[in-house]
Design a protein around this motif. Structure first.
Motif, mmCIF file in Angstrom:
data_model
loop_
_atom_site.group_PDB
_atom_site.id
_atom_site.type_symbol
_atom_site.label_atom_id
_atom_site.label_comp_id
_atom_site.label_asym_id
_atom_site.label_seq_id
_atom_site.Cartn_x
_atom_site.Cartn_y
_atom_site.Cartn_z
ATOM 1 N N TYR A 10 -6.059 -0.065 -0.838
ATOM 2 C CA TYR A 10 -4.844 0.319 -0.125
ATOM 3 C C TYR A 10 -5.070 0.204 1.383
ATOM 4 C CZ TYR A 10 -0.836 3.015 1.425
ATOM 5 O OH TYR A 10 0.309 3.404 2.036
ATOM 6 N N LYS A 51 0.344 -5.669 9.544
ATOM 7 C CA LYS A 51 -0.423 -4.458 9.278
ATOM 8 C C LYS A 51 -0.429 -3.594 10.522
ATOM 9 C CE LYS A 51 -3.690 -6.757 6.235
ATOM 10 N NZ LYS A 51 -5.092 -7.041 6.040
ATOM 11 N N ARG A 88 -0.838 -6.141 -1.751
ATOM 12 C CA ARG A 88 -0.212 -6.874 -0.674
ATOM 13 C C ARG A 88 1.203 -7.302 -1.056
ATOM 14 N NH1 ARG A 88 -3.390 -11.793 1.895
ATOM 15 N NH2 ARG A 88 -5.133 -10.375 2.060
ATOM 16 N N ASP A 138 6.429 2.414 1.135
ATOM 17 C CA ASP A 138 5.572 3.476 1.666
ATOM 18 C C ASP A 138 6.328 4.309 2.679
ATOM 19 O OD1 ASP A 138 4.214 1.273 0.703
ATOM 20 O OD2 ASP A 138 2.385 1.769 1.787
ATOM 21 N N LYS A 143 6.086 -2.956 2.306
ATOM 22 C CA LYS A 143 5.633 -1.758 2.998
ATOM 23 C C LYS A 143 6.750 -0.732 3.178
ATOM 24 C CE LYS A 143 2.945 -1.039 6.972
ATOM 25 N NZ LYS A 143 2.643 -1.611 8.279
ATOM 26 N N SER A 146 -5.143 -3.388 2.443
ATOM 27 C CA SER A 146 -3.892 -4.135 2.333
ATOM 28 C C SER A 146 -2.860 -3.652 3.350
ATOM 29 C CB SER A 146 -3.325 -4.002 0.920
ATOM 30 O OG SER A 146 -2.799 -2.719 0.724
ATOM 31 N N ARG A 147 -3.005 -2.417 3.869
ATOM 32 C CA ARG A 147 -1.964 -1.850 4.717
ATOM 33 C C ARG A 147 -2.341 -1.736 6.188
ATOM 34 N NH1 ARG A 147 0.831 -2.818 1.019
ATOM 35 N NH2 ARG A 147 2.341 -1.496 -0.010
ATOM 36 N N TYR A 148 -3.611 -1.528 6.446
ATOM 37 C CA TYR A 148 -3.971 -1.181 7.823
ATOM 38 C C TYR A 148 -4.970 -2.146 8.426
ATOM 39 C CZ TYR A 148 -1.926 3.223 6.390
ATOM 40 O OH TYR A 148 -1.075 4.167 5.910
#
Lengths: 90, 267, 289
Positions: free
Chosen positions: B87, C3, B156, B163, B160, B90-92
């Motif tokens: 996670y 991101k 991915r 979230d 987003k 894939s997000r940050y």
């Protein structure tokens, strides 16, 4: 820890690697950078260049050991030149 | 014509794949006398004796139990630690993320033969030698990176916005992750579990090196069928067939997701 | 996907980091320590410097194993990649038969590696195996425990049997991502089958194919169990690949120093390949969007 059979030179070696990592982490925080495209045609950051330098140095040392066979410290000098070249052009 | 030609090609290829497996099955249903004395394409008098030998002898069937225990332990550990990490990847963006990702990946490629000796020394010195957890942890070496890699690919694909909406609705991270996010990537978790199971199940070198008696996997037991009177081919073949069964079952359950897992190219 | 920068994400990665450090870094450090020392058992170590590295670099044994390894990896790639593409092109695209093919093709991938060895050990035997018996019956002398060529033939066909499906499944996944419109356009242009493959299918598969090639190359580079079960590295040393040689040295003879030096050099090569692999992967993903 006894089974790991530590010696001073190997401990120093890992300490050196750890320091390199820390220095470059600090650098990354203080002076953020954008990746650039070098002669390999791939985008690299400072971290990538450290990695390529270290990996290449290992091969240089082995080659020196296999071909020249003596005066190992000189191999380190070659490594330094190599690392400088990597940082300049890759 | 084209369809016909394809069918022939596939038929031949599948025949090539299945023939050796069929041969093993064939041998497992024969008695040793029949195996050694006559050459037959199918068992003349099929017998289940070889299977009976295995399923009634604890020295044999405990091997399967041991293997299953450490494989399941490994799959659970791998997924539990890989989920949050995947996670994050894939997000940050965070410091050193790419290098960390590469480093993990390089562990997936590391040859087990290199690690066999230090693992042996390490687990002996901490008193975990010959336990299931030792093998499970050792297999994490390649399964955790693999799970992170597969899961990251699936995560991915989840927008987003999901979230963000959840956080606005007042979900805490933990609750969002378990209640909303995990169901969304259920197929990804399935695929990751499949590959963790697979690589832990098929590995022999580390599991054999780290066990002697109590946690000995079936694969290691199989290498010792050689008795005083030669190899017991029938029992060996039956044991082989029984190791194929769990894999076949797992494939059957995840068959709809396999193609998707391969599509990401992350094996 | 864009991101966001979030250093707290480190906490999510921490468990993985600890676990992998535990199971990878500590052993690797140990290997480095062993590689510069000599031991006579009982955890008594003596400084040996770079002696083991020198010995390994000059040892014919290691270079021969490396040579055999490269030959093996080269041959299996030359067979598995084209064969895998060929099979993928012929797989049914959808429906019941496509599932059947997928499941049956995955089957060899899930057989424990030593059982793969056992299957071929039995299959190739002249007295009880179908392959060996058939070859013998048509008059080809075939004995993989005695004859070098037969031993190589057996481990190569075994690897092809074991792993071609992986290449095929990857290529198949690549093919499935090609939109129908491409094929229709090709039909209007009356492109030949070969041209469709050359200009539509192959470029679209390039990404997964690179992955397949690198994966197969690296995995074949650390193959141990299957050839070990079938030939035990023999006849003589004819099929002693790198991992087999290493395990023999480390766990068989317990030569910690040389084995550790060998391991490190082995690992260096793998690490280099992994870096190439990673660079190719990320470049492809960036280009693919």
């Amino acid at each position: 820890m006894a089974w790991m059979a530590w010696t001073w030179p190997t401990a120093a070696f890992f300490a050196f690697i750890a320091c390199t990592l820390i220095v470059f982490s600090v650098l990354a925080i203080k002076y953020p950078e954008t990746p650039r495209r070098g002669i390999l045609g791939t985008e690299t950051t400072r971290g990538d260049r450290v990695f390529i330098s270290l990996l290449g140095s290992a091969f240089i040392n082995l080659a020196w050991l296999g071909i020249v066979g003596e005066n190992q410290p000189w191999a380190l000098a070659v490594c330094l030149v190599y690392a400088a070249a990597v940082f300049r052009w890759v | 014509m084209r369809i016909n030609k394809s069918a022939i090609v596939m038929g031949l290829y599948l025949l090539f794949l299945l023939l050796p497996i069929y041969w093993l099955l064939n041998m497992s249903l024969k008695t040793n006398t029949e195996i050694l004395n006559t050459f037959t394409l199918w068992p003349n008098s099929p017998t289940l004796d070889n299977y009976r030998t295995i399923l009634t002898d604890p020295a044999w069937y405990m091997g399967y139990v041991n293997s299953l225990i450490y494989v399941v332990m490994n799959t659970v550990i791998s997924l539990a630690v890989a989920l949050p990490a995947a996670y994050a990847f894939s997000r940050y963006n965070f410091m050193g993320d790419k290098h960390l990702f590469f480093w993990l990946l390089s562990q997936r490629m590391a040859p087990p033969a290199v690690f066999a000796l230090p693992f042996f020394q390490f687990y002996s010195s901490v008193g975990l030698f010959d336990t299931h957890i030792a093998v499970a942890l050792a297999h994490c070496l390649f399964n955790v990176p693999l799970a992170v890699w597969i899961l990251e690919g699936f995560m991915r694909g989840v927008p987003k916005e999901i979230d963000e909406t959840a956080y606005i609705d007042g979900y805490s991270f933990g609750r969002f992750f378990v209640k909303i996010f995990m169901p969304l990537i259920a197929s990804g978790i399935g695929v990751a579990a499949f590959f963790c199971f697979m690589f832990s199940w098929v590995e022999l070198l580390l599991s054999r090196t780290l066990t002697t008696v109590d946690a000995k996997p079936i694969s290691a037991i199989m290498t010792r069928t050689q008795g005083a009177s030669g190899i017991d081919w029938g029992v060996l073949a039956a044991a082989g067939i029984l190791t194929v069964v769990p894999g076949a079952l797992v494939i059957y359950f995840v068959r709809n997701y396999i193609a998707k897992g391969f599509a990401l190219g992350r094996v | 996907m864009e991101k966001t920068v979030n250093q707290k994400a480190w906490f999510l990665v921490l468990p993985v980091l600890v676990l992998v450090a535990f199971s990878a870094v500590i052993p690797l450090m140990t290997v480095v320590n062993y590689s510069v020392q000599d031991t006579f058992g009982q955890n008594q170590f003596f400084w040996a410097g770079l002696e083991w590295f020198r010995e390994m670099l000059e040892s014919e044994r290691m270079w021969n194993a490396l040579g055999r390894q490269l030959l093996f990896s080269g041959i299996i790639l030359a067979i598995e990649i084209p064969l895998g593409i060929f099979v993928a092109l012929n797989m049914p695209k959808s429906g019941f038969w496509s599932s059947v093919c997928l499941v049956l093709m995955s089957l060899p991938l899930l057989i424990p590696w030593n059982v793969v060895g056992t299957i071929w050990q039995i299959f190739g035997r002249v007295d009880i195996g179908l392959l060996g018996y058939t070859l013998d019956a048509v008059g080809i002398s075939y004995n993989y425990t005695q004859d070098v060529f037969a031993a190589w033939f057996t481990i190569i066909i075994m690897d092809v049997w074991h792993w071609t499906s992986l290449v095929a499944l990857l290529a198949y996944a690549g093919l499935k991502s090609i939109p129908d419109a491409y094929y229709q356009a090709a039909k209007i242009d009356q492109a030949s089958r070969w041209n469709v493959f050359r200009y539509i299918e192959l470029p679209k598969m390039m990404g997964v194919l690179m992955i397949a090639i690198l994966l197969r190359f690296m995995d074949s580079f650390m193959i141990y169990t299957e050839p070990f079960v079938v030939t035990g590295g023999g006849p003589g040393n004819a099929t002693t690949l790198l991992s087999i040689d290493l395990v023999k040295m480390a766990l068989g003879q317990f030569d910690l120093g040389p084995a550790a030096a060998f391991s490190l050099m082995y690992n260096l090569v793998i690490l280099t390949m992994a870096y190439v692999f990673y660079t190719v992967m990320t470049t492809l993903e960036k280009r693919g969007g």
